[in-house]
Design a protein around this motif. Structure first.
Motif, short mmCIF file in Angstrom:
data_model
loop_
_atom_site.label_atom_id
_atom_site.label_comp_id
_atom_site.label_asym_id
_atom_site.label_seq_id
_atom_site.Cartn_x
_atom_site.Cartn_y
_atom_site.Cartn_z
N THR A 1 57.12 25.64 28.32
CA THR A 1 57.45 25.13 27.00
C THR A 1 58.09 26.18 26.10
OG1 THR A 1 56.54 23.97 25.07
CG2 THR A 1 55.14 25.66 26.06
N HIS A 2 58.91 25.69 25.18
CA HIS A 2 59.46 26.53 24.10
C HIS A 2 58.67 26.28 22.82
CE1 HIS A 2 63.14 27.95 26.04
NE2 HIS A 2 63.24 26.75 26.60
N ASP A 3 57.76 25.33 22.86
CA ASP A 3 57.06 24.87 21.65
C ASP A 3 55.79 25.69 21.47
OD1 ASP A 3 55.53 23.48 19.79
OD2 ASP A 3 56.26 21.51 20.46
N PHE B 1 59.33 16.62 35.46
CA PHE B 1 60.61 17.33 35.43
C PHE B 1 61.17 17.39 34.02
CE2 PHE B 1 60.25 15.84 39.79
CZ PHE B 1 60.56 16.99 40.48
N GLN B 2 62.02 18.41 33.82
CA GLN B 2 62.59 18.64 32.50
C GLN B 2 63.60 17.55 32.12
OE1 GLN B 2 64.84 22.30 32.10
NE2 GLN B 2 64.02 22.58 30.08
N GLY B 3 64.44 17.19 33.05
CA GLY B 3 65.51 16.24 32.72
C GLY B 3 65.15 14.82 33.14
N PRO C 1 62.31 32.80 26.92
CA PRO C 1 63.59 32.30 26.43
C PRO C 1 64.28 31.39 27.45
CG PRO C 1 63.51 34.72 26.39
CD PRO C 1 62.28 34.25 27.08
N SER C 2 65.23 30.64 26.97
CA SER C 2 66.03 29.79 27.84
C SER C 2 66.70 30.67 28.91
CB SER C 2 67.08 29.09 26.98
OG SER C 2 67.73 28.13 27.74
N GLY C 3 66.60 30.24 30.17
CA GLY C 3 67.22 30.99 31.26
C GLY C 3 66.35 32.11 31.81
N SER C 4 65.10 32.23 31.32
CA SER C 4 64.25 33.34 31.78
C SER C 4 63.59 33.05 33.13
CB SER C 4 63.18 33.66 30.72
OG SER C 4 62.38 32.52 30.46
N GLY C 5 63.69 31.80 33.63
CA GLY C 5 63.20 31.51 34.97
C GLY C 5 62.00 30.58 35.04
N LYS C 6 61.65 29.94 33.93
CA LYS C 6 60.46 29.09 33.91
C LYS C 6 60.57 27.92 34.90
CE LYS C 6 60.93 28.22 29.50
NZ LYS C 6 62.18 28.99 29.29
N SER C 7 61.68 27.19 34.83
CA SER C 7 61.84 26.02 35.73
C SER C 7 61.85 26.48 37.18
CB SER C 7 63.15 25.28 35.44
OG SER C 7 63.16 24.81 34.13
N THR C 8 62.52 27.59 37.43
CA THR C 8 62.60 28.08 38.82
C THR C 8 61.20 28.40 39.33
OG1 THR C 8 64.81 28.96 38.34
CG2 THR C 8 63.70 29.78 40.32
N LEU C 9 60.39 29.07 38.52
CA LEU C 9 59.03 29.41 38.96
C LEU C 9 58.20 28.15 39.17
CD1 LEU C 9 56.96 31.63 39.56
CD2 LEU C 9 56.30 31.58 37.14
N1 LIG Z 1 70.73 25.81 40.96
C1 LIG Z 1 71.09 26.91 40.31
N2 LIG Z 1 72.19 27.60 40.66
C2 LIG Z 1 72.55 28.73 40.03
N3 LIG Z 1 71.86 29.27 39.00
C3 LIG Z 1 70.76 28.63 38.60
C4 LIG Z 1 70.30 27.43 39.23
N4 LIG Z 1 69.16 27.02 38.61
C5 LIG Z 1 68.92 27.93 37.66
N5 LIG Z 1 69.87 28.89 37.65
C6 LIG Z 1 69.91 30.07 36.77
O1 LIG Z 1 68.67 30.76 36.93
C7 LIG Z 1 68.25 31.29 35.69
C8 LIG Z 1 66.87 30.74 35.36
O2 LIG Z 1 67.01 29.34 35.11
P1 LIG Z 1 65.74 28.43 34.76
O3 LIG Z 1 66.24 27.04 34.66
O4 LIG Z 1 64.66 28.72 35.72
O5 LIG Z 1 65.34 29.01 33.31
P2 LIG Z 1 64.39 28.38 32.21
O6 LIG Z 1 63.60 29.50 31.65
O7 LIG Z 1 63.64 27.23 32.77
O8 LIG Z 1 65.44 27.87 31.13
P3 LIG Z 1 65.27 26.69 30.05
O9 LIG Z 1 64.18 27.12 29.11
O10 LIG Z 1 66.62 26.67 29.36
O11 LIG Z 1 64.97 25.43 30.79
C9 LIG Z 1 69.32 30.91 34.67
O12 LIG Z 1 70.20 32.00 34.53
C10 LIG Z 1 70.02 29.73 35.31
O13 LIG Z 1 71.35 29.63 34.87
#
Ligand SMILES: Nc1ncnc2c1ncn2[C@@H]1O[C@H](COP(=O)(O)OP(=O)(O)OP(=O)(O)O)[C@@H](O)[C@H]1O
Length: 262
Positions: free
Chosen positions: A207-209, A97-99, A54-62
């Motif tokens: 991906t969400h797709d 990158f996503q954006g 799901p959105s916010g689950s940490g994919k981009s961070t990982l």
């Molecule tokens: N630079 C930041 N500062 C504070 N919180 C952050 C930062 N980057 C991400 N987060 C938080 O970390 C969590 C994971 O974010 P992330 O972007 O990794 O999720 P995601 O699964 O990639 O979401 P999406 O599918 O919407 O792109 C979210 O709660 C987000 O708000």
């Protein structure tokens, strides 16, 4: 007809990146967000992985941790066969990158050629490679446009071309089809898979797709910062030439640097 990748993992292929109990906390104190915790995962050459959740689950961070662009606040992220982080070293890791990630004052061709030029490629060779990558994505005619003159979907394909032009060993794509219609999304995934095949690269697509995820041989699911790879949460098996992170010099891994970044 989209190419479906049905190949399974190759457990002895070169290990490109591994995370051992990797964590990333954004911010501090009550406002701290535990974006990733306890991540055990590895990517090898030939891997085709969908990172879903799901959105916010940490994919981009990982993905950012695995690229070396971000550093873990706990655990280890390591690139066992490279000496140190791939950051700033073209040809190792390519990130879609996503954006919006194009430089607004450079035209499309220059944007795609830039990593090659920064890596020391001669102008003519960089432009040739950049033009070829744009043609592969079906957007060769955009070469002289500025990012402000193209659509969001076209910009997304330019970002994919920029990564493919540098021929990385590890391709990390964060929602590369998010702004595309079905046909364009399928084409982008075709190109990513074909390029990864040609380079024998590892490919991870966040991906969400579901249609995109279904085309990858392996799926990692993220929930609340935890990644489920479908494999046991232990240090992955290594090939005979590969060292465990604990056997490497500290400079060859990125360890927790708790508190040094917010
Ligand atoms: N630079 C930041 N500062 C504070 N919180 C952050 C930062 N980057 C991400 N987060 C938080 O970390 C969590 C994971 O974010 P992330 O972007 O990794 O999720 P995601 O699964 O990639 O979401 P999406 O599918 O919407 O792109 C979210 O709660 C987000 O708000």
């Amino acid at each position: 007809m989209p190419v479906l990748d049905t190949r399974g993992p190759r457990p002895t292929a070169e290990l490109l990146v591994e995370c051992v109990a990797a964590a990333r906390v954004h911010g501090r104190g009550p406002a701290a967000v535990h974006a990733v915790h306890g991540a055990h995962c590895a990517v090898r050459r030939g891997d085709r992985i969908a990172l879903t959740g799901p959105s916010g689950s940490g994919k981009s961070t990982l993905l950012h941790l695995m690229s070396g662009l971000d550093r873990p606040t706990g655990g280890i992220v390591a690139w066992p066969t490279w000496t140190g982080s791939p950051l700033g070293r073209p040809g190792l890791v390519g990130v879609v990158f996503q954006g919006q990630s194009l430089l607004p004052d450079l035209d499309v061709l220059e944007n795609v050629a830039l990593p090659l030029l920064l890596g020391g490629a001669p102008d003519a060779a960089a432009c040739l490679q950049a033009g070829s990558a744009l043609a592969t994505l079906g957007i060769g005619e955009l070469a002289s446009k500025l990012p402000g003159e193209i659509s969001g979907g076209q910009a997304q394909r330019v970002a994919v071309a920029r990564v493919l032009a540098s021929g990385p060993a590890l391709i990390l794509a964060d929602e590369p089809t998010g702004r595309l219609d079905r046909a364009a999304a399928d084409r982008v995934v075709d190109v990513l898979v074909e390029a990864a095949d040609a380079l024998d690269a590892g490919l991870v697509i966040g991906t969400h797709d579901e249609a995109v995820a279904d085309r990858m041989a392996v799926r990692w699911q993220m929930v609340d910062g935890h990644v489920c790879t479908g494999r046991p949460a232990a240090v992955p098996d290594r090939g005979p030439s590969e060292q465990a992170p604990s056997q490497q010099a500290p400079s060859e891994q990125v360890r927790s640097d708790r508190g040094s970044r917010s």
